[in-house]
Design an enzyme around this catalytic site. Sequence first.
Site, mmCIF file in Angstrom:
data_model
loop_
_atom_site.group_PDB
_atom_site.id
_atom_site.type_symbol
_atom_site.label_atom_id
_atom_site.label_comp_id
_atom_site.label_asym_id
_atom_site.label_seq_id
_atom_site.Cartn_x
_atom_site.Cartn_y
_atom_site.Cartn_z
ATOM 1 N N HIS A 49 0.619 -1.068 -0.163
ATOM 2 C CA HIS A 49 -0.099 0.016 -0.072
ATOM 3 C C HIS A 49 0.945 1.314 -0.006
ATOM 4 C CE1 HIS A 49 -3.739 2.132 0.673
ATOM 5 N NE2 HIS A 49 -3.102 2.832 1.729
ATOM 6 N N ASP A 62 0.665 5.267 -0.046
ATOM 7 C CA ASP A 62 -0.366 6.347 -0.017
ATOM 8 C C ASP A 62 0.296 7.231 -0.915
ATOM 9 O OD1 ASP A 62 -2.380 5.438 1.901
ATOM 10 O OD2 ASP A 62 -0.882 5.541 3.501
ATOM 11 N N ASP A 96 -8.130 1.041 1.983
ATOM 12 C CA ASP A 96 -7.822 1.878 3.236
ATOM 13 C C ASP A 96 -8.802 3.279 3.067
ATOM 14 O OD1 ASP A 96 -6.428 2.890 5.436
ATOM 15 O OD2 ASP A 96 -4.908 3.890 4.051
ATOM 16 N N HIS A 140 -7.095 9.360 -0.890
ATOM 17 C CA HIS A 140 -7.824 9.106 0.406
ATOM 18 C C HIS A 140 -6.935 9.623 1.699
ATOM 19 C CE1 HIS A 140 -5.576 4.943 0.250
ATOM 20 N NE2 HIS A 140 -5.289 5.525 1.609
HETATM 21 ZN ZN LIG Z 1 -3.902 4.492 2.622
#
Ligand SMILES: [Zn+2]
Length: 1018
Positions: free
Chosen positions: A273, A275, A385, A585
């Site tokens: 993941h 971000d 997420d 997000h």
């Molecule tokens: Zn995230």
Amino acid sequence: MFFRYAPLMVPHPITTTRIGPITRAPPDGQANLLDGVGTAAEFDLATKMAKLTTAVEPENAPLELTAHNVRGEPVTFAEAARGDYRPFHVGDRWGPPWSTTWFHVRGRVPVEWTGKSVVAVFDLGFQGHAGFTCEALAWRDGKPWGGVDPNHRWLPVGSSEVDFYLEASAIPTAVVAGPAEAPSMIALRESKDPVFVFRQAELRIQDPSARKQALDFKVLYELALALPEGDRRAEILEALNRFASRKDHEDLKGVLSRPSMSTHHITAVGHAHIDTAWLWPLRETRRKCARTFSTALALMDEYPDYRFACSQPAQYAWMRESYPTIFEGIQQKVAAGQWEPVGSMWVEADCNLPSGEALVRQFVHGKRFFMREFGVDTRDLWLPDVFGYPASLPQLIAESGGEFFLTQKLSWNDTNKPAHHTFMWEGIDGTAIFTHFPPADTYNGNFTAGEIVRSAEDFKDRESSSRSLYLYGWGDGGGGPEPDMIESAHRLRSIDGAPQVELGRAADFFARAKREAHNLTTWVGELYFELHRGTYTSQARTKRLNRRAEQALREAEIWSAAVGEGYPADVLDSTWKRLLINQFHDILPGSSIDWVYEDAERELEAVIEIAGHITTSAQSSLAGSGDNLTVFNVNSHARREVVEVDERPVLVSAPACGWASTTDLAPTHFEPVSVSGRVVENGLLRVMWDERGLLTSIWDKEIGREVLSAGAPGNALLLHDDNPKNWDAWDIDADYRKSFVQLAELARAKVEMEGPLRAAMRFTRNFGSSKLEQRMVLDAGSRVLRFETEVDWHEEHKFLKVAFPVSVRSSRATYEIQFGHVERSTHTNTSWDQARFEVCAHRWADLGEPGYGVALLNDCKYGYDIQGSVMRLSLLRAPTHPDPAADRGKHRFTYALMPHPGDFRDAGVIAAAEDLNHPLRVVRGGINTGEQRSLLEVDTPQVVVEAIKRAEDSDAVIVRLYEAWGGHCRARIRTSLPASRAFLCDLLERNRDEVEMRNGELEVELAPFKILTLKLVG
Ligand SMILES: [Zn+2]
């Protein structure tokens, strides 16, 4: 975001155990893991494991380093290679925050090591695990080679001469919680103090057989810890103890080879993941991707059965642009079936806040990229997420050609844990999507036996399905799987005491699971996230710019489509992508560091400016040259309203999706608005306020009833204390309501306009170090009472809300979401109702009883709560983590109260909210008086046009519309756009059926909340 800080997720102690080839000693506290294990542990198994680990790398030789520091923005390899390299030694400090240090690494493998497996091992001064501290990209022969981070610390050395570079990013640790405010990352960019100590750079020999034994031992040890008391656990412990004393590998092999008896199948998918921005800015994420993806590619060469799922086409696009060899590597591994593009959206976008059309474009740009670059048509929406999922999402998944949805985020819910892991999720229109929440409740799995065993044990839908997905690999800041995890996977493939595990692809899991599942539960409506309710409000400037950017692009597209010639497709494409990436997000929700918002505000302003230029140029082309006023209306209903031209109110009108020449229209058919003392009234409403500027009465003259609750002021500005326990920028805790002051002191009140078309009163309030100015506006003939607000905000840990207690009673309130609306309770009967103490809505919310209702509209806000008869809108917050000064400074927003007879649908609430968000635009032009043109008219207010744009792949025009009332209807559509044929399409503009079209007219049937994409071909 990272689970480490989650109050709900207490990691099992074993998760800190790792015995990779570079771990020298067990982590603190590991010895305690043996407490209670076995009845008479003759040997300390943890100590034994540590010894085994040490034996993996028995010998070392030094490496020579020189260093070149680059402040500011990163440079290319070619530029860095020309740098001034100074001698550097292990133990030296390096890395002022956010700078880059290039290390030239040189050395020679000792001749006596010839034929051995040799690795270069680094500790750059890591603080914490992968993704949240310094990290490096190794460059060999001028090309990216592999990532170096706390969990990927060695690089294989294949020749006797060692010569490569490390591009090391000095990423400081951001602070997401604590008593002191977080450091400003913008300020830290200027710091000259190095923050890392380079602790290790050396060559080591690896002993493959020692490593194999250590890994066997580790997996069995962890499995024993995960199993309940019983024969199997006793057998494993006995084998471990026996091995510890006899050192006979066969002791381990025996217990490892007993096959799994479980009927549960886990598909384990490698993942990282990343971000797109969070505790690091976009520019660092680009490099994070290069590091993580290099690591993943290298692991694929080493382990042919390794599969890695990777979302977010925007990140792939960065690789294509900045790291072409990585991108080529990805293309090869996609073709080989090892690298799996997943996700469908351009980034893993927030799903509460973006507009309906913006969510559509996430799919359009995401899926088209994967199809164009890899020939892969993704079928899943992958949002592990994201902070909640609106009830319109199932239709968007299906209409873009998808059939699966994945998240795990709802396992974080603070009140009600999800009852299912595999189920059908049904949206407001009735579309149902096969949905899976991986039962490990994480997207950062560590592949310990304990996590695998619990994953199967906790799976809640055993009666319907025997399959689950498991995502493993370091994430949030990237990193991805480490070799030990893949080694664990091999050992856990089929072992007694654990479920069946295969390394596989998410797509295969979904296809098999859907085929085999039966009698699945259906969950109807939104997947509300019971946490992070502050993300509807934090970083209000970014949210406002986002709303305006969405609006600006809508206008740019429709007016360019009207012009036809010279449609700026390429500019719109790149400008949309600049908006879409900022809907990531952790960006739009407001949970990132200050640097991210410096970037986001600049980028979104650029989007608005570019789109504005396109609109201006298209409108001047449509209006021609001259001095007549031309009014443009982007909304799909005709309008007649007051606008200000040269600061003078003028009544104008314009057709749906079109424009008209105009002169002042006299307000003949309705009473003018007037002000007298502390009363403003038009033909519909009489509004009164007291000496504090608080509304004491809104009298509906047409219906003859009071709108406000008796004794409670309207437009009450409430300043709450806001001290969430855990996640500052993210959360609002329910008890915030207990503590507040009302901003009742008025510094100044002034009448600015007295009618007859527009009345405006200005109220000024000072509080703390802040100032709030409101212009309350009522127009002739309008039911919309507007509050145009400017705030200079200098509070800390405060939450500003506006409240309207109204004389309407209903157990349900209605809130706009993308492509429709949902109802939520106005009471707290159940734990589900209680948890929704703050909810997300788009441009309006309405509280209605039979015959009457009140709508609360906004032009850039998203947080609402309607409890009992009190309607409240969230205006501003002031968290201190991770951005110490989040939201301080100037803000501008408008909200409006709209009391109305009848139901919100018939009363025109949806249109009023659209109008508040899309003011009429008046330009000077040469079209003749009385001339007008509508690009598109729909004969029912039930159907709303969301977008008019040129097709992605042709000169056809795309019209996206939807049924907005929640009922079946038939709509007649008339267009003046050049169109001889019309096709119904999916969201990716792929034709389905042709619709009969005659003389620019066609008829369609719509089911409740149905989205239709029409392609008009000239
Ligand atoms: Zn995230």
